[in-house]
Write a protein that holds these residues in place. Sequence first.
Motif, PDB file in Angstrom:
ATOM      1  N   ASN A  47      39.792  56.425  27.575  1.00  0.00           N
ATOM      2  CA  ASN A  47      38.703  55.735  28.241  1.00  0.00           C
ATOM      3  C   ASN A  47      39.115  54.278  28.415  1.00  0.00           C
ATOM      4  O   ASN A  47      39.610  53.662  27.465  1.00  0.00           O
ATOM      5  CB  ASN A  47      37.436  55.845  27.389  1.00  0.00           C
ATOM      6  N   ALA A  48      38.897  53.715  29.583  1.00  0.00           N
ATOM      7  CA  ALA A  48      39.307  52.331  29.849  1.00  0.00           C
ATOM      8  C   ALA A  48      38.661  51.342  28.887  1.00  0.00           C
ATOM      9  O   ALA A  48      39.234  50.295  28.589  1.00  0.00           O
ATOM     10  CB  ALA A  48      38.968  51.964  31.287  1.00  0.00           C
ATOM     11  N   ARG A  49      37.509  51.661  28.368  1.00  0.00           N
ATOM     12  CA  ARG A  49      36.821  50.763  27.428  1.00  0.00           C
ATOM     13  C   ARG A  49      37.560  50.653  26.095  1.00  0.00           C
ATOM     14  O   ARG A  49      37.249  49.798  25.287  1.00  0.00           O
ATOM     15  CB  ARG A  49      35.393  51.233  27.205  1.00  0.00           C
ATOM     16  N   GLU A  50      38.517  51.536  25.857  1.00  0.00           N
ATOM     17  CA  GLU A  50      39.288  51.510  24.606  1.00  0.00           C
ATOM     18  C   GLU A  50      40.451  50.531  24.664  1.00  0.00           C
ATOM     19  O   GLU A  50      41.208  50.414  23.722  1.00  0.00           O
ATOM     20  CB  GLU A  50      39.844  52.902  24.306  1.00  0.00           C
ATOM     21  N   SER A  51      40.625  49.854  25.787  1.00  0.00           N
ATOM     22  CA  SER A  51      41.771  48.977  25.958  1.00  0.00           C
ATOM     23  C   SER A  51      41.339  47.668  26.612  1.00  0.00           C
ATOM     24  O   SER A  51      40.413  47.638  27.422  1.00  0.00           O
ATOM     25  CB  SER A  51      42.817  49.656  26.838  1.00  0.00           C
ATOM     26  N   ASP A  52      42.026  46.598  26.249  1.00  0.00           N
ATOM     27  CA  ASP A  52      41.791  45.332  26.934  1.00  0.00           C
ATOM     28  C   ASP A  52      42.977  44.993  27.840  1.00  0.00           C
ATOM     29  O   ASP A  52      43.146  43.850  28.265  1.00  0.00           O
ATOM     30  CB  ASP A  52      41.515  44.209  25.940  1.00  0.00           C
ATOM     31  N   ALA A  53      43.783  45.996  28.154  1.00  0.00           N
ATOM     32  CA  ALA A  53      44.947  45.806  29.019  1.00  0.00           C
ATOM     33  C   ALA A  53      44.503  45.366  30.412  1.00  0.00           C
ATOM     34  O   ALA A  53      43.445  45.758  30.901  1.00  0.00           O
ATOM     35  CB  ALA A  53      45.747  47.098  29.127  1.00  0.00           C
ATOM     36  N   VAL A  54      45.321  44.538  31.024  1.00  0.00           N
ATOM     37  CA  VAL A  54      45.044  44.077  32.375  1.00  0.00           C
ATOM     38  C   VAL A  54      45.750  44.996  33.369  1.00  0.00           C
ATOM     39  O   VAL A  54      46.960  45.202  33.293  1.00  0.00           O
ATOM     40  CB  VAL A  54      45.523  42.617  32.574  1.00  0.00           C
ATOM     41  N   CYS A  55      44.978  45.549  34.277  1.00  0.00           N
ATOM     42  CA  CYS A  55      45.516  46.377  35.354  1.00  0.00           C
ATOM     43  C   CYS A  55      45.251  45.631  36.659  1.00  0.00           C
ATOM     44  O   CYS A  55      44.256  44.936  36.790  1.00  0.00           O
ATOM     45  CB  CYS A  55      44.841  47.739  35.377  1.00  0.00           C
ATOM     46  N   THR A  56      46.142  45.784  37.614  1.00  0.00           N
ATOM     47  CA  THR A  56      46.047  45.045  38.863  1.00  0.00           C
ATOM     48  C   THR A  56      45.962  45.997  40.041  1.00  0.00           C
ATOM     49  O   THR A  56      46.757  46.939  40.144  1.00  0.00           O
ATOM     50  CB  THR A  56      47.289  44.136  39.040  1.00  0.00           C
ATOM     51  N   ILE A  57      44.992  45.761  40.924  1.00  0.00           N
ATOM     52  CA  ILE A  57      44.862  46.533  42.153  1.00  0.00           C
ATOM     53  C   ILE A  57      45.535  45.737  43.253  1.00  0.00           C
ATOM     54  O   ILE A  57      45.170  44.592  43.520  1.00  0.00           O
ATOM     55  CB  ILE A  57      43.385  46.791  42.505  1.00  0.00           C
ATOM     56  N   LEU A  58      46.530  46.349  43.880  1.00  0.00           N
ATOM     57  CA  LEU A  58      47.257  45.713  44.982  1.00  0.00           C
ATOM     58  C   LEU A  58      46.887  46.433  46.268  1.00  0.00           C
ATOM     59  O   LEU A  58      47.147  47.630  46.408  1.00  0.00           O
ATOM     60  CB  LEU A  58      48.761  45.798  44.742  1.00  0.00           C
ATOM     61  N   VAL A  59      46.284  45.717  47.202  1.00  0.00           N
ATOM     62  CA  VAL A  59      45.843  46.299  48.467  1.00  0.00           C
ATOM     63  C   VAL A  59      46.820  45.892  49.565  1.00  0.00           C
ATOM     64  O   VAL A  59      47.170  44.718  49.688  1.00  0.00           O
ATOM     65  CB  VAL A  59      44.411  45.830  48.819  1.00  0.00           C
ATOM     66  N   ASP A  60      47.247  46.861  50.359  1.00  0.00           N
ATOM     67  CA  ASP A  60      48.140  46.605  51.477  1.00  0.00           C
ATOM     68  C   ASP A  60      47.463  45.625  52.445  1.00  0.00           C
ATOM     69  O   ASP A  60      46.277  45.747  52.746  1.00  0.00           O
ATOM     70  CB  ASP A  60      48.440  47.932  52.186  1.00  0.00           C
ATOM     71  N   ALA A  61      48.223  44.652  52.939  1.00  0.00           N
ATOM     72  CA  ALA A  61      47.692  43.596  53.796  1.00  0.00           C
ATOM     73  C   ALA A  61      46.979  44.135  55.042  1.00  0.00           C
ATOM     74  O   ALA A  61      46.025  43.511  55.520  1.00  0.00           O
ATOM     75  CB  ALA A  61      48.817  42.651  54.210  1.00  0.00           C
ATOM     76  N   ARG A  62      47.393  45.278  55.563  1.00  0.00           N
ATOM     77  CA  ARG A  62      46.750  45.803  56.780  1.00  0.00           C
ATOM     78  C   ARG A  62      45.270  46.105  56.579  1.00  0.00           C
ATOM     79  O   ARG A  62      44.523  46.230  57.530  1.00  0.00           O
ATOM     80  CB  ARG A  62      47.497  47.022  57.300  1.00  0.00           C
ATOM     81  N   TRP A  63      44.816  46.250  55.325  1.00  0.00           N
ATOM     82  CA  TRP A  63      43.423  46.574  55.034  1.00  0.00           C
ATOM     83  C   TRP A  63      42.600  45.342  54.660  1.00  0.00           C
ATOM     84  O   TRP A  63      41.428  45.459  54.325  1.00  0.00           O
ATOM     85  CB  TRP A  63      43.352  47.604  53.905  1.00  0.00           C
ATOM     86  N   SER A  64      43.181  44.153  54.708  1.00  0.00           N
ATOM     87  CA  SER A  64      42.507  42.943  54.226  1.00  0.00           C
ATOM     88  C   SER A  64      41.194  42.654  54.975  1.00  0.00           C
ATOM     89  O   SER A  64      40.222  42.223  54.366  1.00  0.00           O
ATOM     90  CB  SER A  64      43.442  41.734  54.282  1.00  0.00           C
ATOM     91  N   GLU A  65      41.151  42.874  56.273  1.00  0.00           N
ATOM     92  CA  GLU A  65      39.909  42.620  57.021  1.00  0.00           C
ATOM     93  C   GLU A  65      38.765  43.505  56.534  1.00  0.00           C
ATOM     94  O   GLU A  65      37.605  43.098  56.540  1.00  0.00           O
ATOM     95  CB  GLU A  65      40.135  42.817  58.516  1.00  0.00           C
ATOM     96  N   ALA A  66      39.084  44.698  56.104  1.00  0.00           N
ATOM     97  CA  ALA A  66      38.051  45.615  55.612  1.00  0.00           C
ATOM     98  C   ALA A  66      37.459  45.143  54.288  1.00  0.00           C
ATOM     99  O   ALA A  66      36.379  45.578  53.905  1.00  0.00           O
ATOM    100  CB  ALA A  66      38.631  47.017  55.449  1.00  0.00           C
ATOM    101  N   LEU A  67      38.158  44.236  53.607  1.00  0.00           N
ATOM    102  CA  LEU A  67      37.684  43.735  52.318  1.00  0.00           C
ATOM    103  C   LEU A  67      37.004  42.370  52.420  1.00  0.00           C
ATOM    104  O   LEU A  67      36.699  41.753  51.404  1.00  0.00           O
ATOM    105  CB  LEU A  67      38.854  43.656  51.336  1.00  0.00           C
ATOM    106  N   ALA A  68      36.737  41.910  53.634  1.00  0.00           N
ATOM    107  CA  ALA A  68      36.083  40.615  53.819  1.00  0.00           C
ATOM    108  C   ALA A  68      34.760  40.587  53.057  1.00  0.00           C
ATOM    109  O   ALA A  68      33.932  41.488  53.178  1.00  0.00           O
ATOM    110  CB  ALA A  68      35.849  40.346  55.303  1.00  0.00           C
ATOM    111  N   GLY A  69      34.573  39.574  52.231  1.00  0.00           N
ATOM    112  CA  GLY A  69      33.340  39.409  51.468  1.00  0.00           C
ATOM    113  C   GLY A  69      33.298  40.147  50.151  1.00  0.00           C
ATOM    114  O   GLY A  69      32.325  40.050  49.409  1.00  0.00           O
ATOM    115  N   VAL A  70      34.333  40.879  49.817  1.00  0.00           N
ATOM    116  CA  VAL A  70      34.318  41.670  48.581  1.00  0.00           C
ATOM    117  C   VAL A  70      34.185  40.778  47.334  1.00  0.00           C
ATOM    118  O   VAL A  70      33.653  41.211  46.318  1.00  0.00           O
ATOM    119  CB  VAL A  70      35.562  42.590  48.491  1.00  0.00           C
ATOM    120  N   GLU A  71      34.608  39.530  47.447  1.00  0.00           N
ATOM    121  CA  GLU A  71      34.527  38.621  46.289  1.00  0.00           C
ATOM    122  C   GLU A  71      33.083  38.319  45.901  1.00  0.00           C
ATOM    123  O   GLU A  71      32.819  37.848  44.797  1.00  0.00           O
ATOM    124  CB  GLU A  71      35.304  37.329  46.563  1.00  0.00           C
TER     125      GLU A  71
END
Length: 116
Positions: A47-71
Amino acid sequence: METHERQSLRHRDGEVAIDLPDKFDASLYFIGHIRTPWTRREDCPKNARESDAVCTILVDARWSEALAGVETCSHLVVLYWMSRSRRDLVLQVPRHMASPAAPLRCDLQPGPIPSP
């Protein structure tokens, strides 16, 4: 997967594997990938809650417009493809259980997109 290939894959006592169909039923486009510190099944937390490890999601640049405002979102649900997961196990024995279990809530899932 050929029977001799399936038999050469490691599995825990009590696990049951099947022969898979010759082709997939669906296809999809990947929009990126996830980097985690784990390289072996036995190192992954159940279960992810059992770890404090940092995982990184890398999104291909071609999809960046679809993520506008996600922050501005407080939460994101990420569905991910478990590319190294076996698809042939229909009964598993998770390391935290003593008896076989249906794979839907186990570390190896026949469907490669796990439930969040």
